[in-house]
Design a protein around this motif. Structure first.
Motif, PDB file in Angstrom:
ATOM      1  N   GLY A 172       1.013  -1.301  -0.428  1.00  9.89           N
ATOM      2  CA  GLY A 172       0.470   0.141  -0.210  1.00  9.89           C
ATOM      3  C   GLY A 172       0.623   1.645   0.308  1.00  9.89           C
ATOM      4  N   CYS A 173       2.299   1.580   0.569  1.00 11.31           N
ATOM      5  CA  CYS A 173       3.001   2.498   0.915  1.00 11.31           C
ATOM      6  C   CYS A 173       3.007   2.383  -0.526  1.00 11.31           C
ATOM      7  CB  CYS A 173       3.947   2.026   2.097  1.00 11.31           C
ATOM      8  SG  CYS A 173       3.300   2.348   3.420  1.00 11.31           S
ATOM      9  N   ARG A 174       4.247   1.569  -1.395  1.00 13.33           N
ATOM     10  CA  ARG A 174       4.590   1.590  -2.713  1.00 13.33           C
ATOM     11  C   ARG A 174       3.524   2.406  -3.955  1.00 13.33           C
ATOM     12  NH1 ARG A 174       9.439   1.608  -4.791  1.00 13.33           N
ATOM     13  NH2 ARG A 174       8.372   0.751  -6.440  1.00 13.33           N
ATOM     14  N   LEU A 175       2.509   1.779  -3.939  1.00 11.55           N
ATOM     15  CA  LEU A 175       1.730   2.211  -4.463  1.00 11.55           C
ATOM     16  C   LEU A 175       0.744   3.688  -4.723  1.00 11.55           C
ATOM     17  CD1 LEU A 175      -0.850  -0.710  -4.673  1.00 11.55           C
ATOM     18  CD2 LEU A 175       1.265  -0.355  -6.714  1.00 11.55           C
ATOM     19  N   ALA A 176       1.217   3.808  -3.202  1.00  9.61           N
ATOM     20  CA  ALA A 176       0.409   5.007  -3.272  1.00  9.61           C
ATOM     21  C   ALA A 176       1.472   6.273  -2.838  1.00  9.61           C
ATOM     22  CB  ALA A 176       0.417   5.794  -1.192  1.00  9.61           C
ATOM     23  N   LEU A 177       2.639   5.757  -2.477  1.00  8.01           N
ATOM     24  CA  LEU A 177       3.995   6.698  -3.535  1.00  8.01           C
ATOM     25  C   LEU A 177       4.209   6.956  -4.865  1.00  8.01           C
ATOM     26  CD1 LEU A 177       6.451   5.666  -0.377  1.00  8.01           C
ATOM     27  CD2 LEU A 177       5.861   7.547  -1.322  1.00  8.01           C
ATOM     28  N   LEU A 178       3.597   5.693  -5.389  1.00  4.74           N
ATOM     29  CA  LEU A 178       3.893   5.405  -7.281  1.00  4.74           C
ATOM     30  C   LEU A 178       2.012   6.481  -7.613  1.00  4.74           C
ATOM     31  CD1 LEU A 178       5.200   2.215  -7.448  1.00  4.74           C
ATOM     32  CD2 LEU A 178       6.379   4.426  -8.273  1.00  4.74           C
ATOM     33  N   GLY A 179       1.498   7.539  -6.537  1.00  2.08           N
ATOM     34  CA  GLY A 179       0.502   7.689  -7.561  1.00  2.08           C
ATOM     35  C   GLY A 179      -0.550   6.883  -8.094  1.00  2.08           C
ATOM     36  N   TYR A 214       7.058  -5.387  -3.649  1.00  2.00           N
ATOM     37  CA  TYR A 214       8.757  -4.217  -4.190  1.00  2.00           C
ATOM     38  C   TYR A 214       8.125  -4.445  -6.029  1.00  2.00           C
ATOM     39  CZ  TYR A 214      12.016  -1.409  -6.082  1.00  2.00           C
ATOM     40  OH  TYR A 214      12.988   0.025  -6.437  1.00  2.00           O
ATOM     41  N   ASP A 215       8.527  -6.333  -6.739  1.00  4.22           N
ATOM     42  CA  ASP A 215       8.655  -6.270  -8.065  1.00  4.22           C
ATOM     43  C   ASP A 215       7.038  -5.913  -8.450  1.00  4.22           C
ATOM     44  OD1 ASP A 215      10.969  -6.323  -7.578  1.00  4.22           O
ATOM     45  OD2 ASP A 215      10.944  -8.786  -8.532  1.00  4.22           O
ATOM     46  N   LEU A 216       6.133  -6.321  -7.716  1.00  6.63           N
ATOM     47  CA  LEU A 216       4.570  -6.213  -8.140  1.00  6.63           C
ATOM     48  C   LEU A 216       3.944  -4.644  -8.093  1.00  6.63           C
ATOM     49  CD1 LEU A 216       1.798  -7.773  -8.896  1.00  6.63           C
ATOM     50  CD2 LEU A 216       1.740  -7.659  -6.727  1.00  6.63           C
ATOM     51  N   SER A 217       4.153  -3.694  -7.287  1.00 10.35           N
ATOM     52  CA  SER A 217       4.249  -2.944  -7.201  1.00 10.35           C
ATOM     53  C   SER A 217       4.934  -1.619  -8.769  1.00 10.35           C
ATOM     54  CB  SER A 217       5.144  -1.676  -6.053  1.00 10.35           C
ATOM     55  OG  SER A 217       6.165  -1.391  -5.929  1.00 10.35           O
ATOM     56  N   SER A 218       5.805  -1.981  -8.804  1.00  9.65           N
ATOM     57  CA  SER A 218       6.481  -1.369  -9.829  1.00  9.65           C
ATOM     58  C   SER A 218       5.446  -1.992 -11.175  1.00  9.65           C
ATOM     59  CB  SER A 218       7.385  -2.062 -10.609  1.00  9.65           C
ATOM     60  OG  SER A 218       8.688  -1.610  -9.368  1.00  9.65           O
ATOM     61  N   ALA A 219       5.081  -3.095 -11.304  1.00  6.21           N
ATOM     62  CA  ALA A 219       4.383  -4.297 -12.429  1.00  6.21           C
ATOM     63  C   ALA A 219       3.504  -3.338 -12.289  1.00  6.21           C
ATOM     64  CB  ALA A 219       4.793  -5.720 -11.912  1.00  6.21           C
ATOM     65  N   ILE A 220       2.118  -2.517 -11.419  1.00  5.70           N
ATOM     66  CA  ILE A 220       1.113  -2.005 -10.909  1.00  5.70           C
ATOM     67  C   ILE A 220       1.234  -0.906 -11.623  1.00  5.70           C
ATOM     68  CG2 ILE A 220      -0.206  -1.361  -9.683  1.00  5.70           C
ATOM     69  CD1 ILE A 220       0.126  -4.291  -8.303  1.00  5.70           C
ATOM     70  N   ASP A 221       2.107  -0.245 -11.673  1.00  5.98           N
ATOM     71  CA  ASP A 221       2.161   1.174 -11.725  1.00  5.98           C
ATOM     72  C   ASP A 221       2.493   1.265 -13.501  1.00  5.98           C
ATOM     73  OD1 ASP A 221       2.738   4.025 -11.974  1.00  5.98           O
ATOM     74  OD2 ASP A 221       5.492   3.714 -12.203  1.00  5.98           O
ATOM     75  N   ARG A 222       3.364   0.014 -14.352  1.00  5.82           N
ATOM     76  CA  ARG A 222       3.791   0.278 -15.148  1.00  5.82           C
ATOM     77  C   ARG A 222       2.273   0.197 -16.632  1.00  5.82           C
ATOM     78  NH1 ARG A 222       8.708  -2.148 -14.311  1.00  5.82           N
ATOM     79  NH2 ARG A 222       7.794  -3.680 -13.986  1.00  5.82           N
ATOM     80  N   ILE A 223       1.386  -0.503 -15.358  1.00  9.42           N
ATOM     81  CA  ILE A 223       0.284  -1.358 -16.299  1.00  9.42           C
ATOM     82  C   ILE A 223      -0.619   0.367 -15.800  1.00  9.42           C
ATOM     83  CG2 ILE A 223      -2.212  -2.938 -15.526  1.00  9.42           C
ATOM     84  CD1 ILE A 223      -0.341  -4.478 -14.716  1.00  9.42           C
TER      85      ILE A 223
END
Length: 396
Positions: free
Chosen positions: A17-24, A316-325
């Motif tokens: 949740g923290c990772r996703l929030a920081l990625l917008g 961490y890896d999943l948040s990066s993939a979700i951000d790209r999606i």
């Protein structure tokens, strides 16, 4: 509609949740529990996990709260075999940080609530996950329906998300059983971790904040208490005679004293637990607009302290993939398929390392050979390889 619904607000879900929030990325974090778990199960944070925790701004606070373990000591009974130094690890984290899981979760929860006010829903259970193809998912929850582009199950080994997706979870139980407890530290070992290889099974000892030390002892779950336990129990409490109901503080203290000759005060215990060991791995970590992370995707033996850390590396890896999606820089299917393949490989590797740790701590037919091999390894350049294996290098 949210970009992501995260089910499970344990350490992995909170970090994601923290990772996703920081990625917008807009997210909603749901947990069926009304409050955080107060039992300090996991305590070790390995260097690769500290690196990803630093990306959400919590590493500094964790470092101020925890104990930095830079050296591990190995013993055969009470006889020293050698030391394992973490100084050869890549900077900046040349140590393993010990901090009880409940304190780690508290730090992550505060950070998530600062980053995404109102996005944490406690006491909310998920009864059904309806996949709508390109339109995302609908979660039927105790608080009403929730729609999101993706759902991530961080809801543990009994994952409702994994069950809703009908993803097989294959594995089984190991024969190994353990008892553990936290006691006041009067050993003189300071910030060093210690592993005692004995003829009855391993005894492990790790420093914790507040001059406390965790003890983990391998047991034979089918046997009664050893003689020392029975003698001490009869002195301290007549009600305990003739019954074996581990763990008790007296039981733990007697086991440690009988195997390694160290006295610990039963009256200072702050946590006691018994646990078995198991391994399970999901057939895939993603299906359509859904993914799994942490114990929902894999369960490994807790010996070696990799489980919680592995979940953070997943997230961490999943948040990066979700951000790209979400940003349209990659399509959902290939991104999640790549995540699933890479993290399943890491989970299998972590499982093998945990099995190595358990084998080392079992009763050996020729303990002298085991002791000689370990002594030689700790006195040669192989020590650097052991340091990397025991601190999860290469699993990020």
């Amino acid at each position: 509609m949210f970009d992501v619904a995260v089910v499970g607000a344990g350490p992995v879900g909170l970090f994601l949740g923290c990772r996703l929030a920081l990625l917008g990325v807009s997210c909603r974090l749901l947990d069926r529990r009304g409050a955080r778990h107060r039992h300090s199960r996991s305590i070790g944070i390995h260097p690769p996990a500290l690196e990803v925790l630093e990306t959400v701004g919590v590493a500094r606070e964790l470092l101020t709260r925890g104990v930095q373990v830079r050296v591990g000591r190995a013993f055969s009974g009470s006889r020293p075999l050698g030391t394992l130094s973490f100084e050869s690890l890549p900077p900046p984290f040349r140590f393993v940080l010990t901090l009880p899981q409940d304190q780690v979760e508290a730090v992550l929860e505060r950070r998530f609530c600062d980053l995404a006010p109102g996005a944490l829903g406690r006491g909310v259970s998920v009864s059904r996950v309806v996949v709508q193809g390109n339109r995302g998912v609908i979660l039927e929850t105790s608080a009403g329906p929730l729609q999101a582009r993706l759902v991530v199950g961080c809801d543990g080994s009994n994952s409702a998300v994994r069950a809703a997706l009908s993803i097989p979870f294959r594995g089984g139980l190991y024969p190994d059983a353990y008892v553990m407890g936290d006691f006041a530290d009067s050993t003189g070992f300071g910030t060093d971790a210690c592993i005692f290889l004995t003829d009855q099974g391993v005894v492990e000892s790790f420093p914790l904040p507040g001059r406390t030390r965790r003890w983990v002892v391998k047991t034979d779950s089918t046997s009664g208490p050893p003689p020392a336990v029975a003698r001490m129990a009869s002195v301290r409490s007549a009600n305990q005679q003739g019954a074996y109901s581990p763990p008790t503080a007296v039981h733990m203290a007697a086991l440690v004293h009988e195997r390694v000759g160290i006295e610990i005060d039963p009256d200072t215990h702050s946590m006691l637990s018994a646990f078995g060991t198991q391994r399970f791995l999901a057939d895939r970590f993603a299906s359509g607009p859904a993914a799994l992370a942490g114990d929902a995707a894999h369960v490994i033996s807790p010996i070696g302290g990799q489980g919680m850390n592995l979940g953070w590396l997943d997230a961490y890896d999943l948040s990066s993939a979700i951000d790209r999606i979400v940003r349209g820089e990659g399509s959902l299917g290939p991104q999640l398929a790549s995540y699933s393949a890479s993290r399943r490989r890491a989970a299998r590797c972590a499982t093998y390392r945990a099995e190595l740790n358990m084998r080392l701590g079992r009763v050996w037919r020729l303990p002298g050979c085991r002791d000689l091999l370990l002594k030689l390894a700790l006195a040669t350049p192989a020590e650097r390889v052991l340091a990397r294996l025991f601190t999860m290098q290469g699993l990020a």
